[in-house]
Write a protein that holds these residues in place. Sequence first.
Motif, mmCIF file in Angstrom:
data_model
loop_
_atom_site.group_PDB
_atom_site.id
_atom_site.type_symbol
_atom_site.label_atom_id
_atom_site.label_comp_id
_atom_site.label_asym_id
_atom_site.label_seq_id
_atom_site.Cartn_x
_atom_site.Cartn_y
_atom_site.Cartn_z
ATOM 1 N N SER A 177 0.820 -1.437 -0.227
ATOM 2 C CA SER A 177 -0.052 0.245 -0.238
ATOM 3 C C SER A 177 1.262 0.530 0.242
ATOM 4 O O SER A 177 1.962 1.076 0.573
ATOM 5 C CB SER A 177 -0.640 0.054 1.372
ATOM 6 N N ASP A 194 -6.898 -0.811 -1.603
ATOM 7 C CA ASP A 194 -6.026 -1.315 -0.810
ATOM 8 C C ASP A 194 -6.985 -2.600 -0.255
ATOM 9 O O ASP A 194 -5.828 -3.711 0.284
ATOM 10 C CB ASP A 194 -5.476 -0.316 0.597
ATOM 11 N N SER A 210 -4.881 -6.131 -1.242
ATOM 12 C CA SER A 210 -3.568 -6.648 0.095
ATOM 13 C C SER A 210 -4.880 -7.589 0.303
ATOM 14 O O SER A 210 -4.397 -8.601 1.356
ATOM 15 C CB SER A 210 -3.893 -5.439 1.425
#
Length: 248
Positions: A55, A121, A125
Amino acid sequence: MAILIFMLVLWYTGLFFQSFFLHRYAAHQTFTMSNFTEKACFFLTWVCQGSNYLSAYGYGVMHRMHHAFVDTEKDPHSPKYDNNMFSMMWRTKNIYQDINNERILLDSKFTKNTPQWKSFDAFASSNFSRIAWGLGYTVFFYFFASVWWHWLFLPVAFFMAPIHGVIINWFGHIIGYTNFKVDNTSKNLLPIDFLMMGESYHNNHHKHSGRANFGGVRWHEIDPTYYIMLVLDKLRIIKLKKSAVRVK
């Protein structure tokens, strides 16, 4: 041959967006870009880093902390406070996740203007995204690995970003040469940075952290990422800040 080409592409494209977008933009803001271009960089970072996605917010904040607390107990990654590179990177991972998931209180100087795209994100992620990329890499190796030792590259593909990190954050504070006397252990790891696209000029960077060009102190210190940035600036895709290109 396909596996070797794949690994080279994965290494250098992932490294470029780590250096260009996460480091020089998110952490140090050496240039500006439009909101559309920023979003495109988020997406391209995910494509190029794949299962290793980092990120911009988590990386940017953590790297600012590294500069503020370098080689102290508060440094997110310092060889001085870890017995080996694996324990350092595990600690770095935990701090990064705490920052990215906003589980710790942070001084505003670390978070100010740091780019953040929470929804993207969260997806990029996620375990789903990382596992999907990992499966994609494995399928590619299944079809294109022509000799047994090609499979040795698969774990490298899985952990490319941590490998990039340990090269600079561990070895870049242990071995190499220095151009500047600074109050930390940063070294220039490579005289000619063919491997890390300018990131290995770590001593130069710690001396002048706001400079877009990490090399250029000695004639042989060529920073490939910086020259790509110059082209992008000429094309008006980004705008380099005058303070970031001024020679001190």
